[in-house]
Each structure stands twice: as structure tokens, then as C-alpha cells.
Design a protein around this motif. Structure first.
Motif, PDB file in Angstrom:
ATOM      1  N   ARG A  85       0.820  -1.220   0.000  1.00 60.07           N
ATOM      2  CA  ARG A  85       0.000   0.000   0.000  1.00 60.07           C
ATOM      3  C   ARG A  85       0.854   1.271   0.000  1.00 60.07           C
ATOM      4  O   ARG A  85       0.474   2.272  -0.598  1.00 60.07           O
ATOM      5  CB  ARG A  85      -0.965  -0.034   1.170  1.00 60.07           C
ATOM      6  CG  ARG A  85      -2.052  -1.108   0.995  1.00 60.07           C
ATOM      7  CD  ARG A  85      -2.912  -1.312   2.221  1.00 60.07           C
ATOM      8  NE  ARG A  85      -3.941  -2.312   1.961  1.00 60.07           N
ATOM      9  CZ  ARG A  85      -3.769  -3.630   2.092  1.00 60.07           C
ATOM     10  NH1 ARG A  85      -2.585  -4.096   2.512  1.00 60.07           N
ATOM     11  NH2 ARG A  85      -4.741  -4.460   1.828  1.00 60.07           N
ATOM     12  N   SER A  87       3.637   1.579  -1.450  1.00 60.31           N
ATOM     13  CA  SER A  87       4.454   1.658  -2.667  1.00 60.31           C
ATOM     14  C   SER A  87       3.959   2.732  -3.625  1.00 60.31           C
ATOM     15  O   SER A  87       4.674   3.118  -4.553  1.00 60.31           O
ATOM     16  CB  SER A  87       4.476   0.307  -3.385  1.00 60.31           C
ATOM     17  OG  SER A  87       3.194  -0.007  -3.917  1.00 60.31           O
ATOM     18  N   VAL A  88       2.747   3.256  -3.423  1.00 63.13           N
ATOM     19  CA  VAL A  88       2.256   4.327  -4.304  1.00 63.13           C
ATOM     20  C   VAL A  88       2.959   5.639  -4.011  1.00 63.13           C
ATOM     21  O   VAL A  88       2.838   6.599  -4.784  1.00 63.13           O
ATOM     22  CB  VAL A  88       0.731   4.515  -4.155  1.00 63.13           C
ATOM     23  CG1 VAL A  88       0.003   3.215  -4.494  1.00 63.13           C
ATOM     24  CG2 VAL A  88       0.357   5.016  -2.773  1.00 63.13           C
ATOM     25  N   THR A 144       6.250   8.113  -3.436  1.00 62.34           N
ATOM     26  CA  THR A 144       7.650   8.256  -3.814  1.00 62.34           C
ATOM     27  C   THR A 144       8.511   8.656  -2.628  1.00 62.34           C
ATOM     28  O   THR A 144       9.719   8.462  -2.640  1.00 62.34           O
ATOM     29  CB  THR A 144       7.805   9.308  -4.921  1.00 62.34           C
ATOM     30  OG1 THR A 144       7.222  10.536  -4.475  1.00 62.34           O
ATOM     31  CG2 THR A 144       7.101   8.860  -6.196  1.00 62.34           C
ATOM     32  N   ARG A 149       4.489  -2.026  -6.800  1.00 62.13           N
ATOM     33  CA  ARG A 149       3.353  -1.371  -7.453  1.00 62.13           C
ATOM     34  C   ARG A 149       2.672  -2.300  -8.453  1.00 62.13           C
ATOM     35  O   ARG A 149       1.435  -2.317  -8.569  1.00 62.13           O
ATOM     36  CB  ARG A 149       3.812  -0.083  -8.141  1.00 62.13           C
ATOM     37  CG  ARG A 149       4.089   1.048  -7.159  1.00 62.13           C
ATOM     38  CD  ARG A 149       4.271   2.380  -7.860  1.00 62.13           C
ATOM     39  NE  ARG A 149       5.534   2.478  -8.559  1.00 62.13           N
ATOM     40  CZ  ARG A 149       6.647   2.962  -8.046  1.00 62.13           C
ATOM     41  NH1 ARG A 149       6.665   3.387  -6.783  1.00 62.13           N
ATOM     42  NH2 ARG A 149       7.753   3.024  -8.752  1.00 62.13           N
ATOM     43  N   LEU A 184      -1.217  -3.705  -8.099  1.00 58.01           N
ATOM     44  CA  LEU A 184      -2.241  -3.633  -9.138  1.00 58.01           C
ATOM     45  C   LEU A 184      -2.842  -4.999  -9.440  1.00 58.01           C
ATOM     46  O   LEU A 184      -4.025  -5.098  -9.770  1.00 58.01           O
ATOM     47  CB  LEU A 184      -1.638  -3.045 -10.409  1.00 58.01           C
ATOM     48  CG  LEU A 184      -1.441  -1.523 -10.425  1.00 58.01           C
ATOM     49  CD1 LEU A 184      -0.645  -1.101 -11.642  1.00 58.01           C
ATOM     50  CD2 LEU A 184      -2.794  -0.822 -10.398  1.00 58.01           C
ATOM     51  N   VAL A 222      -6.176   0.747  -5.131  1.00 57.89           N
ATOM     52  CA  VAL A 222      -5.205   1.736  -5.620  1.00 57.89           C
ATOM     53  C   VAL A 222      -5.777   3.155  -5.663  1.00 57.89           C
ATOM     54  O   VAL A 222      -5.132   4.095  -5.172  1.00 57.89           O
ATOM     55  CB  VAL A 222      -4.656   1.305  -6.996  1.00 57.89           C
ATOM     56  CG1 VAL A 222      -3.758   2.398  -7.578  1.00 57.89           C
ATOM     57  CG2 VAL A 222      -3.883  -0.002  -6.863  1.00 57.89           C
ATOM     58  N   LEU A 276      -5.831   4.692  -2.182  1.00 56.42           N
ATOM     59  CA  LEU A 276      -4.507   5.017  -1.654  1.00 56.42           C
ATOM     60  C   LEU A 276      -4.021   6.361  -2.195  1.00 56.42           C
ATOM     61  O   LEU A 276      -3.519   7.209  -1.449  1.00 56.42           O
ATOM     62  CB  LEU A 276      -3.519   3.905  -2.014  1.00 56.42           C
ATOM     63  CG  LEU A 276      -3.827   2.520  -1.426  1.00 56.42           C
ATOM     64  CD1 LEU A 276      -2.916   1.464  -2.045  1.00 56.42           C
ATOM     65  CD2 LEU A 276      -3.656   2.532   0.089  1.00 56.42           C
ATOM     66  N   HIS A 277      -4.169   6.536  -3.495  1.00 67.65           N
ATOM     67  CA  HIS A 277      -3.779   7.821  -4.087  1.00 67.65           C
ATOM     68  C   HIS A 277      -4.662   8.955  -3.570  1.00 67.65           C
ATOM     69  O   HIS A 277      -4.189  10.075  -3.366  1.00 67.65           O
ATOM     70  CB  HIS A 277      -3.863   7.739  -5.610  1.00 67.65           C
ATOM     71  CG  HIS A 277      -2.729   7.006  -6.244  1.00 67.65           C
ATOM     72  ND1 HIS A 277      -1.441   7.507  -6.255  1.00 67.65           N
ATOM     73  CD2 HIS A 277      -2.672   5.811  -6.892  1.00 67.65           C
ATOM     74  CE1 HIS A 277      -0.641   6.656  -6.899  1.00 67.65           C
ATOM     75  NE2 HIS A 277      -1.357   5.618  -7.282  1.00 67.65           N
ATOM     76  N   HIS A 299      -1.357  12.850  -7.254  1.00 67.01           N
ATOM     77  CA  HIS A 299      -2.046  11.701  -6.660  1.00 67.01           C
ATOM     78  C   HIS A 299      -3.535  11.710  -6.973  1.00 67.01           C
ATOM     79  O   HIS A 299      -4.135  10.641  -7.166  1.00 67.01           O
ATOM     80  CB  HIS A 299      -1.819  11.679  -5.154  1.00 67.01           C
ATOM     81  CG  HIS A 299      -0.481  11.142  -4.755  1.00 67.01           C
ATOM     82  ND1 HIS A 299      -0.156   9.802  -4.859  1.00 67.01           N
ATOM     83  CD2 HIS A 299       0.624  11.754  -4.268  1.00 67.01           C
ATOM     84  CE1 HIS A 299       1.073   9.609  -4.446  1.00 67.01           C
ATOM     85  NE2 HIS A 299       1.585  10.776  -4.083  1.00 67.01           N
ATOM     86  N   ALA A 330      -3.829  10.244 -10.341  1.00 69.02           N
ATOM     87  CA  ALA A 330      -3.569   8.807 -10.284  1.00 69.02           C
ATOM     88  C   ALA A 330      -4.757   8.057  -9.693  1.00 69.02           C
ATOM     89  O   ALA A 330      -5.012   6.903 -10.041  1.00 69.02           O
ATOM     90  CB  ALA A 330      -2.316   8.532  -9.468  1.00 69.02           C
ATOM     91  N   ALA A 331      -5.499   8.724  -8.796  1.00 67.65           N
ATOM     92  CA  ALA A 331      -6.670   8.115  -8.178  1.00 67.65           C
ATOM     93  C   ALA A 331      -7.886   8.168  -9.086  1.00 67.65           C
ATOM     94  O   ALA A 331      -8.924   7.571  -8.771  1.00 67.65           O
ATOM     95  CB  ALA A 331      -6.984   8.822  -6.862  1.00 67.65           C
TER      96      ALA A 331
END
Length: 919
Positions: A294, A296-297, A299, A350, A354, A361, A364-365, A384, A387-388
Motif C-alpha cells: 500500500r 508503494s504508491v 515516492t 506497485r 495492481l 489503488v 490510496l492515491h 495523486h 492517479a486516483a
């Protein structure tokens, strides 16, 4: 190995002092190197090679992830510091592709090494060129050697930032080095550095562990009980790949039969990574696996952020536990207050996330976006949110911040964010974001990429006057940038009258377009009027983008009308615009910067012109504006040719021609070919020059150019190029009448810069025809004008015949030059001191025969340089042997070429050998 295990502090005293007050900031994470692991082994062979590479300005460690690049760099850094050499560290990331950020972190890294950079970093935000040149100037002036380590260099892709690194390498003081770790070959001048003996390349084969190193790592560091044949088998299957050996060692810790495990350990690097990471991950508890996947999203990992994203309260303890377990967690600061995952491990996590939990995912973002919003950091929040798939969150943030980011020059970021939103139709209800997107694409990828976006905007009804104004202003801009100036003029004039008065930014921008179009049409007073109007219509917070372009437009008129000194002053102001304005636009400065480089070149300020072009050429290659492309490449080609590097000059022209073909710009293609002809004519290679002229463009192109005052073709046209060739080829009588007519037109149109060159070529034609008095009068007039405005290169680029004529003028009566207190005579003497190759002499067996007195004309140092060249030494190496700067060696080589009547260093050696001067 640098990604796991206890960390040992390895920071120089100087670096420590700078970082004491910065550890709480994100910058500290980049300036502090990773801590070495308890399990690493000394890479003695490769470390010794780097340590003894004192002549290399760039040491490049290039290998895929996990080959131990960072470990070697850390060990070399430690050895440098023990030897008393100051060092600094900078870990790069993707965000550093923003030029302003890159300059800031680069200056921060160099600050403990180079005194004075603290003041440069304190300059107001947005003044990118001032900061760039300040960094380079301070480094170049620094008297002592040092080593700057740049890790994760593959993250740096911005051509402008890469150009700055190239310039930094060129300006390093003697003994200073850049040590770069990268997964791939970076876009730096590796070929040039390699040819000059200034590059040390450390490749994967050199970074692979030997059998002995693998044995030392597995037995001594990892304390594994293994048979020798098992170690040899494991080394063979991993091919000495450090990361694979590390991952195997983690798995082997829990194996009762290590031989069986090693026997089945085969496959490609990617398969090895997948196998081992899955094996390691499978041995963790469910709680640890869940946290790893979790988080890993992210950086960057810190306790507060991980708590929110992973929905837990013990992230600080979990992060410390993962670090102690050597699970690929890298502390960003010595205290462990922030971390990141090893890149290879993060990518695996990541991908696995997925596959296993795709539905989680977006959430999380979403949580990460909420955390960054709470911290007042809109850029990662938008990242983010997108990405979400949270468009409802991202769009309001984009609406609020996109125009500010555009003003800051974040073109690539905006393009990356807005490209998919536009494709999915999510910008349909946000026309202002569509406008921002079109601007961003235009300045990041060029007018050809922006054109479809403008067409899309035109297909919708305009909800506001502001959006309509932006859209309408972009259309003539794209026309100008794609060389369709005739179409643009009529449209821009009509638009200006229809614009609402309150849209000041767009109005000012349109006035700048009209100023440039008026200049192209030869209506110089009108151009100046529009430039003045653009400055008067600045918005409340003055846009340095518009200000820069209006100053550049007026400077272009100054250059056309011959006012070089005034143009230089105005362009200095233009490229430094924004000292008190954080919203500078790098692209605008690039447009002004190319003009500034041209003016500096004309004034013989070659070093500063070269530095400007080193920054701007990579950018304009992507944007593809015809006049900037031609001017930048031609001026840079002339500079490097003056340095004796004819091959580099021809390469620049080949690149220019390719760009013209790529973007469908025939004038750009022709511009490259015209400059090749000029080079061939000045070298006396008239047959090849004649053949090249036939490929310089069609009649329709040059008929259009002849009706305009285009910056790149203000002087260089097909007719002038043919006239130069005809004069040198013995056909001067055929072009005299045409040159006189062209000169009369230029003078009446107040195109004094063009008139200057026409006088010089016409004077050469008359000299060839035996009309010496007429030629001398014309030449004297040109000299007086050049002296008044500071034009130097206009004379020197014409080649050896003009040098003969200048000498003739100087040796005769000075009546024609007695003006302005003797300034023309002083200017003439300056021209005669400049090294210009004389006319070629007859050859024997393919080599130029030197005059009998040539060897006597060479000084002892010039003979020494010639002998060292013959032995194969580069300019840098010769400078080291003779204890002089490389620029001094270049001067010696130019003088040698003049005295021996040769074109380059190798031809000079050939002539000297045939004459029996070299043993």
C-alpha cells in the motif's frame, strides 16, 4: 550495495555544516548521500580506476538498477575525502526536470564547495539565467579541485537542464570532476569528452562482481555457509549482478539446503528479480506485506503520510523495522525521518499491488492527495488525485493553479497532466484549462503539436471573452512559428482591433506578434510602436514573458538597422527580465536568448554567446521555431569553427538540416546548406560549394524571403551566397551589378546590418576586378560603421581575401579612416590581430605546401604544440603538459593554421611532416 542495512554517517565536514539547518527540508534528502550498508564489500578495482582518473572531467557509471553504482560512488567519495578532496552529493529525481528546481538544488549541492553560491541561491525566484550563469561563473572561477557526485542521473531528461550540466562540465576548474551514476547513457556530450580524453566510463561489465567479490560478499559480509561450487554457480547464474546476489543472500538465510536453491536459480535479470522479491515478500507477515504494497504508491515515505494512506497509527515503528530488516528501504536523511523504496523493489510492489488489490489503488492515491493538500503542496496533491482518477478533486486544483504553473514554465508537467484529461473529454467543461494546455504544448513541444489543440478549441462555443481572446491570439502565433508570416499579418491586425480592452495579457501578446510581423515586413517604426504598446499593456503583476518578448522585438529592429550596441543593452535586460518576478517563462527567454547570442557573436564576445547557446539550443530543437533554429545553430557552428573544430560545426549544420526536414521547414533546411557553402567558400573548396548551392532551396522560397526582413535571413540569402562564391571563383564581374542594386535597396530600407555585409562582398568583387580604389572606399566605409557599432564578426566570417584587403587598407593612406578620433584605425588594427586563415595555396600530392619561411614564423611553443598534436594528444592534454589553459592551446592552433595555410590540426601535422619538420 547501498539500499539495506544499518547506515554509517559519511558526510564531509563542509557538507555537514551546510546541512545542519536544512535537514528538516526536502532539499536535505537530496544533498545527503545514502548511508553505506553493513554488508557492502570494497570494490577495489573499479574504485582505484576512478580514483586515478584525474584527467577525466566526467566519470560515468552506467548500468541498470542494482549493479552497485551508488555503492562504488560512496566508496570513491569516502576515499576522496580521506585524501583531502572536497566533495558534495546530489541525488536527482524526476521533479528536477523543472529547470528552476534543478538550478536551485545544483547550487545548493555546490554551495559548500564553491564560495559565493549562497548569494546566488538567494537571488529572487524565477531569475533562471542569472542563477545558471552565476553557478557556472563561480565554478569556473573556483581555484581548487573538487568532486560532485550526481546519483540517479537517468531521472534528468529536460534538455535545458542537460545542457546546463554540459556547460558545467566544460567550465570545471582543473582537477574537478563530476561523478555520475545513471541507468542509461545520458544526453551529454559524451563523444566530445571521449575524444578529448576527458571521460571515464564505468560500464556494467566493470561493475559486475567477480567470483572473489561474490565470495567475499556472501561468506564474509552475509555470513552464509556455502560451498565454493555453490558460490561459483550462483555467480554464474547472476552474472555478477549485485542486486541479484543480495536478493539471493536474503533468501538463502532461511534455506536448509542452499545448494538445491542455487541449482534452480536461473533466468534473465528480470526473472531473477521477480523470483527473489516474491520469495522475500512471501516470508513477511501479512501486516508487513500489506504495508509494503500500500505504501508503494508513495515516492517519499514518512510516518504521517503512511499512517493516512495505510490507515494505521504505527508507521514510524514499521518504517524503522523495515530498515532494520534490510527490506529495500533507503533513508533520505541520516536521522531516518524520511525514506524511499529501492526503485526496483518499488516497481515490483506497485505491479503486485495492481494485480492483487486493484480496487484499493485509487483510494490510496486519494488519501495521499488529501495529505499533500493539508500540507499546502498542490503539485503532488494533483499528481495523486489524477492517479486516483479523482478528477473532481484534480480539476478545481488545476483551475486554481494551472495558470500560475504556466507562468512558472512548468510546461512538461502541465502537458503530462492535461494530455489524458483532454483525450478523455474531461476538459470539455473547462475551456480555460484547454487554453492553458494549448499554451503548454506549444512551448513544450512546439507549434506543430499545438495546432490540433487550437483546432479543437475553435470547434466549441466560447463561454467567455477571456478564453476567446486566448484562442484567437494563438492562431497568428502558430502561423508565425511555422513560417506562415504572410497569413499571420492580416489576421493579427484584425484581431487586435476586436479584442476587449480588459484582456491585457492577450492584448500585449498580440501586439508582440504584430511587432515581429511589422519588422519582417520592413515596417520598423510600426514594429517599435507595437513593442511600446505591448509594454504599456502589461497586467497588474507585470508578465516577464510579455516583457521579455517585447524587448526582444525591439532589439531585433535595432539589430536589423545596425544598432548593435543598443541591441546588446536591450537584450541583456530582456534575458534578465523577472528579477523581481517569480513567474518567468523560460521559453520567452530562449527566444530573446538566441537574439542575444547573435548580438554577442557579432560583437566578438564568443564565450558568452557560446554559453547562452549551450543552454538554449536543446530547448529550441524541441520547439522548432525557424529563425531561432537557424540563428542558434549557425552562430554556434561559427563559434566552434573558430575554435578549430570544423567537424563539430558540420555536425551542428547537419542537425539543423535534419530539424528542418523533421518539421517541414524548407527555410531551415536551406539555412543549414547556405552556411555550409559559406564555410566551403572561405576554405577555397569552390567545386563543392558550387554543388551545394544547387541544393539550397527553390526559387519560390527565396522570392518570399527577399520580400521580408526575416531575422535568420537578414544577411544570409541565396543571392548573397552565390555572390560570395562567384567572387572567389573568378566570376566577380557577373555579380557586381546585382550587389550594387542590393546594397542600394538595403540602404534605402535602413537595413544597415545587411548593407554592411553587402559592402564587404561588393568590395571583394571590385578588388578582384582590379578596381582597388573603389574597393578601398567601400571597405573603409564598412570599417567606420563597424567601429561605431562594434561589429567584428561580420568582417572575420568573410574569409582570407578580406584579410588581404584590410591589410592593404591599413598599409595605405589613412584619409578614408580619419574619423571619430582614430576609432576606425584602432578597429582595423583589432581586425588584423584576429586569426583568419589566408587563401589556400597550390598543393602537391594532396598536401598544402607551406611557404619556405613558415617554420621560422612558428614560435617555439607553437612547434611544441604541433609536435604534441602529432603524437595524438588532445587540447586538454597538451595544456596539462605545457601548464597552460586549453584556450591558449586553441589560440596556438589557430596561429599555426594561419601560418601554415591549413584548415585544421591534422592538416597542419600533415604539412609539417611533408616539410620534414617532425621527426
Amino acid at each position: 550495495m547501498t539500499t539495506e542495512g544499518p547506515r554509517l554517517k559519511l558526510v564531509s565536514t563542509a557538507t555537514q555544516a551546510v546541512h545542519e539547518g536544512a535537514r528538516a527540508s526536502p532539499l536535505a534528502a537530496k544533498l545527503n548521500p545514502p548511508m553505506p550498508t553493513a554488508f557492502e564489500i570494497v570494490r577495489a578495482e573499479v574504485g582505484e580506476k576512478i580514483f586515478n582518473a584525474g584527467s577525466a572531467r566526467l566519470v560515468l557509471l552506467r548500468a541498470p538498477a542494482g549493479f552497485g553504482k551508488t555503492t562504488v560512488m560512496l566508496q570513491v567519495r569516502h576515499r576522496f575525502e580521506e585524501a583531502g578532496l572536497p566533495t558534495a552529493w546530489l541525488t536527482l529525481d524526476r521533479a528536477d526536470n523543472d529547470v528552476g528546481r534543478f538550478l536551485t538544488v545544483l547550487a545548493a549541492a555546490l554551495e559548500p564547495l564553491v564560495p559565493g553560491l549562497a548569494r546566488a541561491r538567494a537571488a529572487p525566484a524565477g531569475n533562471l539565467e542569472e542563477l545558471a550563469f552565476s553557478v557556472i561563473d563561480h565554478v569556473a572561477a573556483h581555484p581548487a579541485p573538487f568532486a560532485l557526485f550526481l546519483d540517479d542521473f537517468e531521472a534528468l531528461q529536460n534538455p535545458v537542464a542537460l545542457g546546463m550540466v554540459n556547460e558545467l562540465i566544460d567550465q570545471l576548474p582543473r582537477g574537478a570532476q563530476l561523478i555520475v551514476g545513471s541507468r542509461g547513457a545520458p544526453e551529454l556530450s559524451l563523444g566530445r569528452l571521449r575524444a578529448r580524453g576527458r571521460l571515464l566510463e564505468v560500464e556494467p561489465a566493470q561493475l559486475r562482481f567477480s567470483v572473489g567479490e561474490a565470495e567475499g560478499f556472501l561468506r564474509e559480509r552475509r555470513r552464509l555457509v556455502l560451498e565454493t561450487e555453490d558460490i561459483v554457480r550462483l555467480h554464474r547464474s547472476t552474472e555478477g549482478w549485485a542486486a541479484a546476489l543480495w536478493l539471493a543472500s536474503v533468501s538463502l538465510e532461511h534455506r536448509d539446503d542452499p545448494g538445491q536453491f542455487i541449482a534452480g536459480f536461473t533466468g534473465s535479470n528480470a526473472a531473477v528479480v521477480d523470483y527473489l522479491v516474491e520469495d522475500v515478500l512471501a516470508r513477511q507477515t501479512e501486516d508487513v506485506r500489506g504495508f509494503l504494497l500500500r505504501s508503494s504508491v508513495l515516492t517519499v515515505l514518512n510516518a504521517s503520510l503512511c499512517n493516512l494512506v495505510c490507515r494505521r497509527e504505527d508507521s514510524a515503528a514499521m518504517l524503522r523495522s523495515l530498515e532494520q530488516a534490510h527490506l529495500f528501504l533507503i533513508p533520505l536523511q541520516p536521522e531516518g525521518s524520511g525514506y524511499r523504496y529501492h526503485g526496483m523493489f518499488a516497481e515490483f510492489l506497485r505491479a503486485l499491488l495492481l494485480r492483487q488489490y486493484p480496487d484499493e489503488v485509487p483510494g490510496l492515491h486519494r488519501s495521499a492527495a488529501r495529505w499533500f493538500l493539508g500540507e499546502g503542496r498542490p503539485v503532488p496533491a494533483i499528481e495523486h488525485a489524477l492517479a486516483a482518477g479523482e478528477v473532481s478533486t484534480a480539476l478545481p486544483l488545476l483551475n486554481e493553479h494551472a495558470q500560475a504553473l504556466l507562468d512558472q514554465g512548468r510546461m512538461r508537467l502541465l502537458s503530462r497532466w492535461l494530455d489524458p484529461l483532454l483525450e478523455c473529454g474531461l476538459l470539455d467543461e473547462h475551456p480555460m484549462l484547454q487554453v492553458v494546455h494549448a499554451w503548454a504544448v506549444c512551448f513544450a513541444r512546439g507549434p506543430l503539436a499545438a495546432a490540433p489543440l487550437l483546432e479543437r478549441l475553435e470547434q466549441r462555443a466560447d463561454p467567455s471573452e477571456e478564453v476567446k481572446a486566448h484562442r484567437l491570439a494563438m492562431k497568428p502565433l502558430l502561423m508565425v512559428l511555422t513560417d506562415r508570416t504572410d497569413e499571420a499579418t492580416e489576421l493579427a491586425s484584425a484581431l487586435l482591433g476586436a479584442l476587449p480592452t480588459h484582456v491585457s495579457f492577450v492584448r500585449g501578446f498580440l501586439e508582440i506578434i504584430l511587432a515581429n510581423l511589422a519588422m519582417i515586413a520592413g515596417h520598423y517604426h510600426e514594429a517599435l510602436r507595437y513593442a511600446d504598446a505591448a509594454r504599456s499593456h502589461q497586467p497588474e503583476h507585470r508578465s516577464s514573458f510579455n516583457f521579455t518578448l517585447s524587448e526582444a522585438a525591439e532589439a531585433a529592429v535595432d539589430l536589423t538597422q545596425g544598432r548593435l550596441r543598443k541591441a546588446l543593452a536591450r537584450l541583456r535586460l530582456a534575458v534578465n527580465a523577472g528579477t523581481h518576478d517569480g513567474g518567468r517563462t523560460t521559453n520567452g527567454n530562449a527566444m530573446a536568448g538566441v537574439l542575444f547570442a547573435e548580438a554577442l557573436f557579432e560583437a566578438d564576445q564568443l564565450e558568452q554567446a557560446e554559453r547562452l547557446l549551450a543552454v538554449y539550443i536543446p530547448l529550441i530543437r524541441h520547439v522548432g521555431i525557424p529563425d531561432q533554429l537557424i540563428l542558434a545553430h549557425v552562430v554556434m557552428a561559427r563559434i566552434v569553427q573558430d575554435q578549430g573544430d570544423a567537424d563539430h560545426a558540420l555536425q551542428l549544420l547537419a542537425e539543423l538540416e535534419h530539424l528542418g526536414h523533421r518539421d517541414g521547414l524548407p527555410r531551415v533546411v536551406a539555412g543549414a546548406r547556405l552556411e555550409r557553402v559559406r564555410m566551403l567558400v572561405t576554405e577555397g573548396r569552390l567545386g563543392r560549394a558550387r554543388a551545394e548551392i544547387d541544393h539550397c532551396g527553390d526559387k519560390a522560397l527565396w522570392a518570399r524571403v527577399s520580400r521580408s526582413s526575416l531575422r535568420a535571413n537578414e544577411v544570409e540569402t541565396l543571392a548573397l551566397t552565390h555572390a560570395r562564391w562567384a567572387v572567389q571563383a573568378g566570376h566577380a564581374a557577373e555579380v557586381v551589378a546585382e550587389l550594387r542594386a542590393e546594397l542600394d535597396v538595403a540602404e534605402r530600407a535602413q537595413r544597415e546590418r545587411r548593407a554592411l555585409t553587402l559592402r564587404l562582398v561588393l568590395a571583394q568583387a571590385q578588388y578582384k576586378l582590379g578596381e582597388r580604389n573603389r574597393a578601398m572606399r567601400l571597405l573603409a566605409k564598412a570599417v567606420c560603421f563597424g567601429a561605431a557599432e562594434g561589429y567584428v564578426r561580420a568582417f572575420l566570417v568573410e574569409g582570407p581575401l578580406l584579410l588581404v584587403m584590410l591589410q592593404d587598407l591599413r598599409s595605405g593612406p589613412t584619409d578614408l579612416l580619419d574619423a571619430d578620433g582614430g576609432a576606425p584605425i584602432a578597429f582595423l588594427d583589432r581586425l588584423l590581430r584576429a586569426p583568419v586563415a589566408p587563401l589556400p595555396q597550390p598543393t602537391v600530392a594532396g598536401a598544402v605546401l607551406p611557404p619556405a619561411s613558415a617554420i621560422d614564423a612558428l614560435t617555439k611553443k607553437e612547434l611544441q604544440v604541433l609536435r604534441l598534436v602529432a603524437e595524438g594528444f588532445s587540447n586538454d592534454q597538451i595544456g596539462e603538459r605545457m601548464f597552460v589553459a586549453e584556450t591558449t592551446i586553441r589560440t596556438h592552433l589557430r596561429n599555426i593554421n594561419v601560418k601554415l595555410d591549413t584548415r585544421n590540426r591534422m592538416e597542419a601535422v600533415q604539412v609539417a611532416r611533408r616539410a620534414g619538420w617532425l621527426a
